[in-house]
Design a protein around this motif. Structure first.
Motif, PDB file in Angstrom:
ATOM      1  N   GLY A  48     -29.682 -24.578 -76.251  1.00 35.72           N
ATOM      2  CA  GLY A  48     -30.855 -25.193 -76.013  1.00 35.72           C
ATOM      3  C   GLY A  48     -31.992 -23.724 -76.231  1.00 35.72           C
ATOM      4  N   ARG A  49     -31.443 -22.896 -76.517  1.00 33.99           N
ATOM      5  CA  ARG A  49     -32.632 -21.672 -76.358  1.00 33.99           C
ATOM      6  C   ARG A  49     -33.280 -21.213 -78.154  1.00 33.99           C
ATOM      7  NH1 ARG A  49     -31.135 -17.043 -72.038  1.00 33.99           N
ATOM      8  NH2 ARG A  49     -30.410 -18.466 -70.477  1.00 33.99           N
ATOM      9  N   ARG A  50     -34.035 -20.898 -77.676  1.00 33.21           N
ATOM     10  CA  ARG A  50     -35.054 -20.470 -79.002  1.00 33.21           C
ATOM     11  C   ARG A  50     -34.033 -18.747 -79.437  1.00 33.21           C
ATOM     12  NH1 ARG A  50     -40.789 -20.018 -78.662  1.00 33.21           N
ATOM     13  NH2 ARG A  50     -41.139 -19.624 -76.153  1.00 33.21           N
ATOM     14  N   ARG A  51     -34.084 -18.710 -80.793  1.00 34.54           N
ATOM     15  CA  ARG A  51     -33.566 -17.549 -81.374  1.00 34.54           C
ATOM     16  C   ARG A  51     -34.790 -16.277 -80.272  1.00 34.54           C
ATOM     17  NH1 ARG A  51     -35.823 -14.859 -86.169  1.00 34.54           N
ATOM     18  NH2 ARG A  51     -37.811 -16.237 -86.799  1.00 34.54           N
ATOM     19  N   ARG A  52     -34.244 -15.285 -80.495  1.00 35.16           N
ATOM     20  CA  ARG A  52     -34.866 -14.058 -79.990  1.00 35.16           C
ATOM     21  C   ARG A  52     -35.930 -13.194 -81.400  1.00 35.16           C
ATOM     22  NH1 ARG A  52     -35.774 -12.167 -75.138  1.00 35.16           N
ATOM     23  NH2 ARG A  52     -34.699 -13.805 -73.472  1.00 35.16           N
ATOM     24  N   PRO A  53     -36.783 -13.173 -82.012  1.00 39.39           N
ATOM     25  CA  PRO A  53     -36.871 -11.843 -82.920  1.00 39.39           C
ATOM     26  C   PRO A  53     -37.480 -11.695 -82.831  1.00 39.39           C
ATOM     27  CG  PRO A  53     -39.296 -13.525 -82.645  1.00 39.39           C
ATOM     28  CD  PRO A  53     -37.389 -13.844 -81.163  1.00 39.39           C
ATOM     29  N   LEU A  54     -38.335  -9.987 -84.088  1.00 35.88           N
ATOM     30  CA  LEU A  54     -38.754  -8.929 -83.566  1.00 35.88           C
ATOM     31  C   LEU A  54     -39.381  -9.475 -84.609  1.00 35.88           C
ATOM     32  CD1 LEU A  54     -36.654  -6.291 -84.618  1.00 35.88           C
ATOM     33  CD2 LEU A  54     -37.471  -6.525 -82.538  1.00 35.88           C
ATOM     34  N   PRO A  55     -41.477  -8.802 -84.808  1.00 34.83           N
ATOM     35  CA  PRO A  55     -42.534  -9.382 -85.450  1.00 34.83           C
ATOM     36  C   PRO A  55     -42.513  -9.561 -86.858  1.00 34.83           C
ATOM     37  CG  PRO A  55     -42.835  -7.756 -83.880  1.00 34.83           C
ATOM     38  CD  PRO A  55     -41.334  -8.255 -83.714  1.00 34.83           C
ATOM     39  N   HIS A 106     -57.242  -3.551 -82.086  1.00 33.16           N
ATOM     40  CA  HIS A 106     -56.948  -4.326 -80.562  1.00 33.16           C
ATOM     41  C   HIS A 106     -56.841  -6.105 -81.477  1.00 33.16           C
ATOM     42  CE1 HIS A 106     -56.413  -1.319 -78.859  1.00 33.16           C
ATOM     43  NE2 HIS A 106     -57.062  -0.763 -79.301  1.00 33.16           N
ATOM     44  N   LEU A 107     -58.034  -6.673 -82.060  1.00 35.81           N
ATOM     45  CA  LEU A 107     -58.029  -7.889 -82.208  1.00 35.81           C
ATOM     46  C   LEU A 107     -56.561  -7.921 -83.085  1.00 35.81           C
ATOM     47  CD1 LEU A 107     -61.273  -8.628 -83.143  1.00 35.81           C
ATOM     48  CD2 LEU A 107     -60.668  -9.605 -81.103  1.00 35.81           C
ATOM     49  N   LEU A 108     -55.998  -7.131 -83.853  1.00 37.64           N
ATOM     50  CA  LEU A 108     -54.429  -7.930 -83.949  1.00 37.64           C
ATOM     51  C   LEU A 108     -53.125  -7.382 -83.370  1.00 37.64           C
ATOM     52  CD1 LEU A 108     -55.298  -5.694 -87.756  1.00 37.64           C
ATOM     53  CD2 LEU A 108     -55.290  -8.541 -87.667  1.00 37.64           C
ATOM     54  N   ILE A 109     -53.556  -7.703 -82.560  1.00 40.60           N
ATOM     55  CA  ILE A 109     -52.172  -7.136 -81.683  1.00 40.60           C
ATOM     56  C   ILE A 109     -52.741  -7.771 -80.477  1.00 40.60           C
ATOM     57  CG2 ILE A 109     -51.977  -5.059 -83.144  1.00 40.60           C
ATOM     58  CD1 ILE A 109     -52.569  -3.481 -80.670  1.00 40.60           C
ATOM     59  N   HIS A 110     -52.980  -8.840 -80.218  1.00 44.30           N
ATOM     60  CA  HIS A 110     -52.861  -9.798 -78.941  1.00 44.30           C
ATOM     61  C   HIS A 110     -51.481 -10.368 -79.150  1.00 44.30           C
ATOM     62  CE1 HIS A 110     -53.277 -12.701 -82.364  1.00 44.30           C
ATOM     63  NE2 HIS A 110     -52.631 -13.147 -80.717  1.00 44.30           N
ATOM     64  N   ARG A 111     -51.310  -9.935 -77.137  1.00 44.73           N
ATOM     65  CA  ARG A 111     -50.101  -9.838 -76.536  1.00 44.73           C
ATOM     66  C   ARG A 111     -49.183 -11.176 -76.296  1.00 44.73           C
ATOM     67  NH1 ARG A 111     -48.187  -5.329 -73.979  1.00 44.73           N
ATOM     68  NH2 ARG A 111     -47.210  -7.051 -72.397  1.00 44.73           N
ATOM     69  N   GLU A 112     -47.720 -11.444 -76.995  1.00 43.42           N
ATOM     70  CA  GLU A 112     -46.937 -13.412 -77.457  1.00 43.42           C
ATOM     71  C   GLU A 112     -46.023 -13.709 -76.163  1.00 43.42           C
ATOM     72  OE1 GLU A 112     -47.827 -15.589 -80.695  1.00 43.42           O
ATOM     73  OE2 GLU A 112     -49.185 -14.271 -81.210  1.00 43.42           O
ATOM     74  N   PRO A 113     -46.562 -13.288 -75.201  1.00 42.12           N
ATOM     75  CA  PRO A 113     -45.265 -13.531 -74.247  1.00 42.12           C
ATOM     76  C   PRO A 113     -44.464 -14.035 -73.726  1.00 42.12           C
ATOM     77  CG  PRO A 113     -47.499 -12.717 -73.090  1.00 42.12           C
ATOM     78  CD  PRO A 113     -47.824 -12.868 -74.442  1.00 42.12           C
ATOM     79  N   ASP A 114     -45.320 -15.148 -74.157  1.00 43.03           N
ATOM     80  CA  ASP A 114     -44.453 -16.709 -74.162  1.00 43.03           C
ATOM     81  C   ASP A 114     -42.546 -17.086 -75.371  1.00 43.03           C
ATOM     82  OD1 ASP A 114     -45.695 -17.814 -72.202  1.00 43.03           O
ATOM     83  OD2 ASP A 114     -47.217 -18.987 -73.156  1.00 43.03           O
ATOM     84  N   VAL A 115     -43.084 -16.043 -76.618  1.00 40.63           N
ATOM     85  CA  VAL A 115     -42.120 -15.473 -77.828  1.00 40.63           C
ATOM     86  C   VAL A 115     -40.948 -15.239 -76.999  1.00 40.63           C
ATOM     87  CG1 VAL A 115     -41.819 -14.253 -79.474  1.00 40.63           C
ATOM     88  CG2 VAL A 115     -43.704 -15.684 -79.497  1.00 40.63           C
ATOM     89  N   PRO A 116     -39.759 -15.256 -76.996  1.00 40.31           N
ATOM     90  CA  PRO A 116     -38.606 -15.041 -76.342  1.00 40.31           C
ATOM     91  C   PRO A 116     -37.815 -13.582 -76.680  1.00 40.31           C
ATOM     92  CG  PRO A 116     -37.820 -16.417 -77.952  1.00 40.31           C
ATOM     93  CD  PRO A 116     -39.075 -16.816 -77.336  1.00 40.31           C
ATOM     94  N   MET A 149     -44.019  -3.831 -82.414  1.00 39.37           N
ATOM     95  CA  MET A 149     -44.756  -4.036 -81.696  1.00 39.37           C
ATOM     96  C   MET A 149     -44.744  -4.888 -79.953  1.00 39.37           C
ATOM     97  SD  MET A 149     -47.984  -1.582 -82.162  1.00 39.37           S
ATOM     98  CE  MET A 149     -48.149  -2.391 -83.785  1.00 39.37           C
ATOM     99  N   PRO A 150     -43.054  -5.466 -80.314  1.00 39.05           N
ATOM    100  CA  PRO A 150     -43.610  -6.652 -79.147  1.00 39.05           C
ATOM    101  C   PRO A 150     -43.825  -6.727 -78.177  1.00 39.05           C
ATOM    102  CG  PRO A 150     -41.588  -5.632 -79.877  1.00 39.05           C
ATOM    103  CD  PRO A 150     -41.780  -5.416 -80.752  1.00 39.05           C
ATOM    104  N   PRO A 151     -44.872  -7.265 -76.969  1.00 37.05           N
ATOM    105  CA  PRO A 151     -45.033  -8.416 -77.469  1.00 37.05           C
ATOM    106  C   PRO A 151     -46.024  -8.912 -78.455  1.00 37.05           C
ATOM    107  CG  PRO A 151     -45.836  -8.152 -75.724  1.00 37.05           C
ATOM    108  CD  PRO A 151     -45.023  -6.569 -76.464  1.00 37.05           C
ATOM    109  N   SER A 152     -46.695  -8.043 -79.625  1.00 34.69           N
ATOM    110  CA  SER A 152     -47.510  -8.762 -80.628  1.00 34.69           C
ATOM    111  C   SER A 152     -47.340  -9.345 -81.624  1.00 34.69           C
ATOM    112  CB  SER A 152     -48.505  -7.308 -80.987  1.00 34.69           C
ATOM    113  OG  SER A 152     -48.907  -7.437 -81.669  1.00 34.69           O
TER     114      SER A 152
END
Length: 348
Positions: free
Chosen positions: A96-103, A118-128, A254-257
């Motif tokens: 039941g888990r989502r895969r772990r990607p890179l950007p 900086h507008l391009l690289i907002h963080r997405e912490p909810d992505v695993p 640059m995860p988490p972006s």
């Protein structure tokens, strides 16, 4: 020795475990210790998470410890028995888990950074996000070689594209070299089913552009040398020198972006707009991650000499003999503890 240390209980480890006789306890510790590094690498390949891999190794050893009096070395080697336990623990954890990607696996590269990158690289912490794996990977040279195979970030990211059982088959067969019959026994499957899964898994990785080089040991002194030159250029804010170290189609992610940049010009433009020239603003500490050269980047205060350098990112590099082909900068100060790095560096 007492029972193996317990993890946080994320996977339902039982607290009440009857203790085996003391001699058996010590025998278990002695015989399983040489396999721990390889088990950790296996659980990491399966999950893409260094934190989860540690927990799953703990669960594997606890399950094995509880069943050690029933282990029959005439039916399977200890290594095979431990990998069967670890693989099935991973499969359960992945349900039941989502895969772990890179950007770079989530969409097209970003365009020109423009006036406000900086507008391009907002963080997405909810992505695993996929996590880096700290080195080293064992002490015995033979174990190091086996443990390092198949740890490159690009390969582990591609593994996450596979369904968990296909992932397990491919790792057990192509990375760890277990015979098909052993893998079938580990997964309670038939040999034809294992061979079919392996063919589908190889085809999927082929479409993702994964090559044999990303499975084999990538160690090369030239890798470290080019990354050392990159670190020196970064610390000196020498963006022209840094750009000369980049391959034409260099990737910066640059995860988490979710944003990532493709090509020397876009890579350099982003750094120039987000890291204004300031000699001494950055300190880079050499590391190994995923059996690849890496750096821990510490950033100093805007006013030089006014405070310590603080954790910024763990940067993992894919190189050619003379160039940086890909930089994955994990902008997550919490990772510094996993790499056993200090929480700050002093000025001077």
């Amino acid at each position: 020795m007492s029972a193996p240390p317990r993890a946080a209980g994320r996977y339902g480890i039982m607290d009440a475990v009857p203790a085996p006789p003391h001699d058996a306890d010590e025998d278990f510790a002695r015989r399983t210790a040489p396999h721990r590094a390889e088990l950790l690498a296996h659980c990491y390949r399966m999950t893409g998470s260094a934190h989860d891999a540690e927990d799953l190794v703990q669960e594997t050893l606890l399950r094995a410890w509880r069943a050690f009096d029933r282990y029959d070395e005439h039916r399977a080697s200890l290594r095979t028995w431990l990998f069967r336990i670890a693989t099935n623990a991973c499969l359960t954890a992945l349900e039941g888990r989502r895969r772990r990607p890179l950007p770079a696996g989530l969409g097209a590269p970003a365009g020109d950074p423009g006036d406000d990158p900086h507008l391009l690289i907002h963080r997405e912490p909810d992505v695993p996000w996929l996590q880096p794996l700290p080195g080293p990977y064992g002490e015995d040279p033979a174990d190091v070689l086996v443990g390092r195979r198949g740890l490159r970030l690009a390969f582990v990211a591609a593994l996450q594209l596979l369904p968990p059982r296909q992932r397990a088959v491919l790792i057990l067969r192509d990375v760890l070299d277990h015979p098909a019959a052993e893998v079938a026994a580990m997964l309670d499957a038939t040999v034809p089913a294992v061979n079919s899964s392996l063919q589908r898994a190889r085809a999927r990785l082929g479409r993702a552009g994964v090559t044999e080089d990303e499975v084999d040991d990538p160690a090369d002194p030239a890798d470290r040398a080019v990354v050392d030159r990159y670190a020196a250029a970064f610390e000196a804010s020498d963006f022209a020198g840094l750009a000369r170290l980049l391959a034409d189609e260099a990737i910066l992610e640059m995860p988490p972006s979710r944003a990532w940049f493709l090509g020397r010009a876009a890579y350099r433009a982003f750094l120039e707009r987000t890291c204004p020239p300031a000699r001494g603003r950055w300190r880079m500490v050499p590391l190994t991650a995923n059996a690849q050269p890496a750096l821990a980047a510490y950033r100093g205060p805007a006013d030089a000499g006014s405070g310590p350098y603080l954790p910024h990112s763990i940067q993992v590099f894919t190189t050619t003999p003379t160039r940086i082909a890909r930089t994955t900068a994990f902008i997550d100060p919490a990772l510094f503890a996993a790499f056993r790095l200090p929480p700050s560096l002093p000025q001077g």
